[in-house]
Design a protein around this motif. Structure first.
Motif, mmCIF file in Angstrom:
data_model
loop_
_atom_site.group_PDB
_atom_site.id
_atom_site.type_symbol
_atom_site.label_atom_id
_atom_site.label_comp_id
_atom_site.label_asym_id
_atom_site.label_seq_id
_atom_site.Cartn_x
_atom_site.Cartn_y
_atom_site.Cartn_z
ATOM 1 N N MET A 122 0.839 -1.206 0.000
ATOM 2 C CA MET A 122 0.000 0.000 0.000
ATOM 3 C C MET A 122 0.869 1.250 0.000
ATOM 4 O O MET A 122 0.607 2.195 -0.730
ATOM 5 C CB MET A 122 -0.925 -0.010 1.223
ATOM 6 C CG MET A 122 -1.870 1.177 1.315
ATOM 7 S SD MET A 122 -1.257 2.636 2.198
ATOM 8 C CE MET A 122 -0.854 1.989 3.781
ATOM 9 N N HIS A 123 1.927 1.266 0.803
ATOM 10 C CA HIS A 123 2.818 2.436 0.845
ATOM 11 C C HIS A 123 3.444 2.680 -0.517
ATOM 12 O O HIS A 123 3.528 3.821 -0.976
ATOM 13 C CB HIS A 123 3.914 2.242 1.885
ATOM 14 C CG HIS A 123 3.434 2.330 3.289
ATOM 15 N ND1 HIS A 123 4.224 2.045 4.358
ATOM 16 C CD2 HIS A 123 2.230 2.671 3.809
ATOM 17 C CE1 HIS A 123 3.547 2.208 5.474
ATOM 18 N NE2 HIS A 123 2.332 2.574 5.162
ATOM 19 N N LEU A 156 0.681 3.891 -2.972
ATOM 20 C CA LEU A 156 0.231 5.239 -2.615
ATOM 21 C C LEU A 156 1.301 6.278 -2.934
ATOM 22 O O LEU A 156 1.001 7.345 -3.470
ATOM 23 C CB LEU A 156 -0.141 5.289 -1.133
ATOM 24 C CG LEU A 156 -0.855 6.527 -0.637
ATOM 25 C CD1 LEU A 156 -2.150 6.742 -1.388
ATOM 26 C CD2 LEU A 156 -1.139 6.403 0.852
ATOM 27 N N ALA A 178 -2.582 7.461 5.592
ATOM 28 C CA ALA A 178 -2.801 6.966 4.232
ATOM 29 C C ALA A 178 -4.089 7.554 3.665
ATOM 30 O O ALA A 178 -4.153 7.904 2.475
ATOM 31 C CB ALA A 178 -2.863 5.447 4.239
ATOM 32 N N ARG A 179 -5.099 7.713 4.494
ATOM 33 C CA ARG A 179 -6.358 8.310 4.011
ATOM 34 C C ARG A 179 -6.173 9.781 3.635
ATOM 35 O O ARG A 179 -6.786 10.265 2.687
ATOM 36 C CB ARG A 179 -7.446 8.177 5.067
ATOM 37 C CG ARG A 179 -7.962 6.772 5.180
ATOM 38 C CD ARG A 179 -9.182 6.727 6.053
ATOM 39 N NE ARG A 179 -9.595 5.356 6.270
ATOM 40 C CZ ARG A 179 -10.761 5.034 6.782
ATOM 41 N NH1 ARG A 179 -11.615 5.973 7.143
ATOM 42 N NH2 ARG A 179 -11.073 3.767 6.948
ATOM 43 N N LEU A 192 -4.600 9.771 0.312
ATOM 44 C CA LEU A 192 -5.595 9.340 -0.673
ATOM 45 C C LEU A 192 -6.546 10.482 -1.026
ATOM 46 O O LEU A 192 -6.933 10.642 -2.187
ATOM 47 C CB LEU A 192 -6.365 8.135 -0.140
ATOM 48 C CG LEU A 192 -7.364 7.483 -1.076
ATOM 49 C CD1 LEU A 192 -6.651 6.916 -2.294
ATOM 50 C CD2 LEU A 192 -8.125 6.382 -0.355
ATOM 51 N N ARG A 226 -7.951 2.919 -3.132
ATOM 52 C CA ARG A 226 -8.792 3.078 -1.947
ATOM 53 C C ARG A 226 -9.037 1.729 -1.272
ATOM 54 O O ARG A 226 -8.935 1.603 -0.053
ATOM 55 C CB ARG A 226 -10.120 3.727 -2.327
ATOM 56 C CG ARG A 226 -11.016 4.000 -1.148
ATOM 57 C CD ARG A 226 -12.295 4.719 -1.603
ATOM 58 N NE ARG A 226 -13.111 5.078 -0.487
ATOM 59 C CZ ARG A 226 -13.979 4.256 0.112
ATOM 60 N NH1 ARG A 226 -14.119 3.023 -0.315
ATOM 61 N NH2 ARG A 226 -14.686 4.668 1.132
ATOM 62 N N VAL A 273 -5.882 0.693 0.506
ATOM 63 C CA VAL A 273 -5.672 1.454 1.746
ATOM 64 C C VAL A 273 -6.577 0.914 2.853
ATOM 65 O O VAL A 273 -6.135 0.697 3.990
ATOM 66 C CB VAL A 273 -5.917 2.967 1.507
ATOM 67 C CG1 VAL A 273 -6.041 3.714 2.825
ATOM 68 C CG2 VAL A 273 -4.804 3.554 0.667
ATOM 69 N N GLU A 333 -5.398 -0.923 6.325
ATOM 70 C CA GLU A 333 -5.789 -0.409 7.642
ATOM 71 C C GLU A 333 -6.386 -1.518 8.504
ATOM 72 O O GLU A 333 -6.114 -1.584 9.710
ATOM 73 C CB GLU A 333 -6.797 0.730 7.496
ATOM 74 C CG GLU A 333 -6.187 2.028 7.057
ATOM 75 C CD GLU A 333 -7.220 3.121 6.897
ATOM 76 O OE1 GLU A 333 -8.442 2.849 7.011
ATOM 77 O OE2 GLU A 333 -6.805 4.268 6.650
#
Length: 181
Positions: free
Chosen positions: A105-106, A109, A126-127, A130, A144, A147, A151
Motif C-alpha cells: 500500500m505504501h 500510494l 494513508a487516508r 488518498l 482506496r 488502503v 488499515e
C-alpha cells in the motif's frame, strides 16, 4: 497681517478657573466602585488562568535549553512513508503477508502521489494522502480498497488470506503499470 511683526509674548495670562459647583463634582464612590469591579475582573481572570491554564512551567535551569543545541538528540520517529518499501519483488517475498500488504500500500500510494504531483506530508495518514489524489483518476478505487484493506490488517489486527493478497498484488500491478519494480 502676515507681514506685520510678531505680537508681544505675554506670559502673565492665566486661564479662567471654572466655578466649582457641587452638582458637577464627581462622586468619590463612583471611582471606588469602578476600581472594585476592575479589580474583581482581574482577580477572576487570574484565578481562571491559574486554575485552567496554569500548567505552563518555565524553568530557568540548564535543562530548559533548546534540545537541538549541543545535547544528545533523540532519534526522530520516521513516518510510515519514510520506511523503505523495497522493490515490488522484495515485497512479494515477505512471508508476513500483513506487513507485505502494508508495504505494498505504501509503495502504491507513494507512486500515485508522485504521479499526480502530490507532496506527501509527515503528518498525513494513508487516508489523508488518498484524499489529495484527484478523484478523476482511473485507479483511485483500486488504491482506496488497498488502503482500507491495509488499515484493517495494520490497525484492526485482521489476517489476510493468500488469495486476498494476490488480488491486491494483481490490482497493484495494474495500478503501477507493466515493468513495476
Amino acid at each position: 497681517d502676515p507681514s506685520a511683526p510678531a505680537p508681544d509674548l505675554d506670559t502673565e495670562q492665566q486661564p479662567e478657573r471654572p466655578q466649582e459647583d457641587k452638582k458637577d463634582k464627581p462622586i468619590e464612590t463612583g471611582r471606588w466602585t469602578t476600581g472594585l469591579i476592575a479589580g474583581a475582573l482581574l482577580l477572576a481572570i487570574g484565578y481562571m488562568f491559574l486554575r485552567f491554564g496554569g500548567g505552563l512551567t518555565v524553568s530557568l535551569g540548564r535543562n530548559s535549553e533548546n534540545p537541538g543545541r549541543d545535547g544528545p538528540r533523540k532519534p526522530s520517529v520516521r513516518p510510515d512513508w519514510a520506511e523503505r518499501t523495497g522493490t515490488f519483488d522484495e515485497i512479494l517475498r515477505i512471508e508476513d503477508r500483513r506487513r507485505a500488504l502494508v508495504l505494498l500500500m505504501h509503495k502504491a500510494l507513494a507512486a500515485m502521489a508522485t504521479a499526480n504531483g502530490v507532496l506527501m506530508q509527515r503528518s498525513w495518514t494513508a487516508r489523508d494522502a488518498l484524499r489529495h489524489i484527484p478523484g478523476d483518476q482511473t485507479h483511485r478505487d483500486i488504491l482506496r480498497s488497498l488502503v482500507l484493506a491495509s488499515e484493517l490488517v495494520q490497525f484492526g489486527g485482521r489476517d489476510i488470506t493468500e488469495d486476498e493478497f494476490r488480488t491486491h498484488v494483481g490490482n497493484c500491478r495494474q495500478l503501477l503499470g507493466p515493468g513495476v519494480t
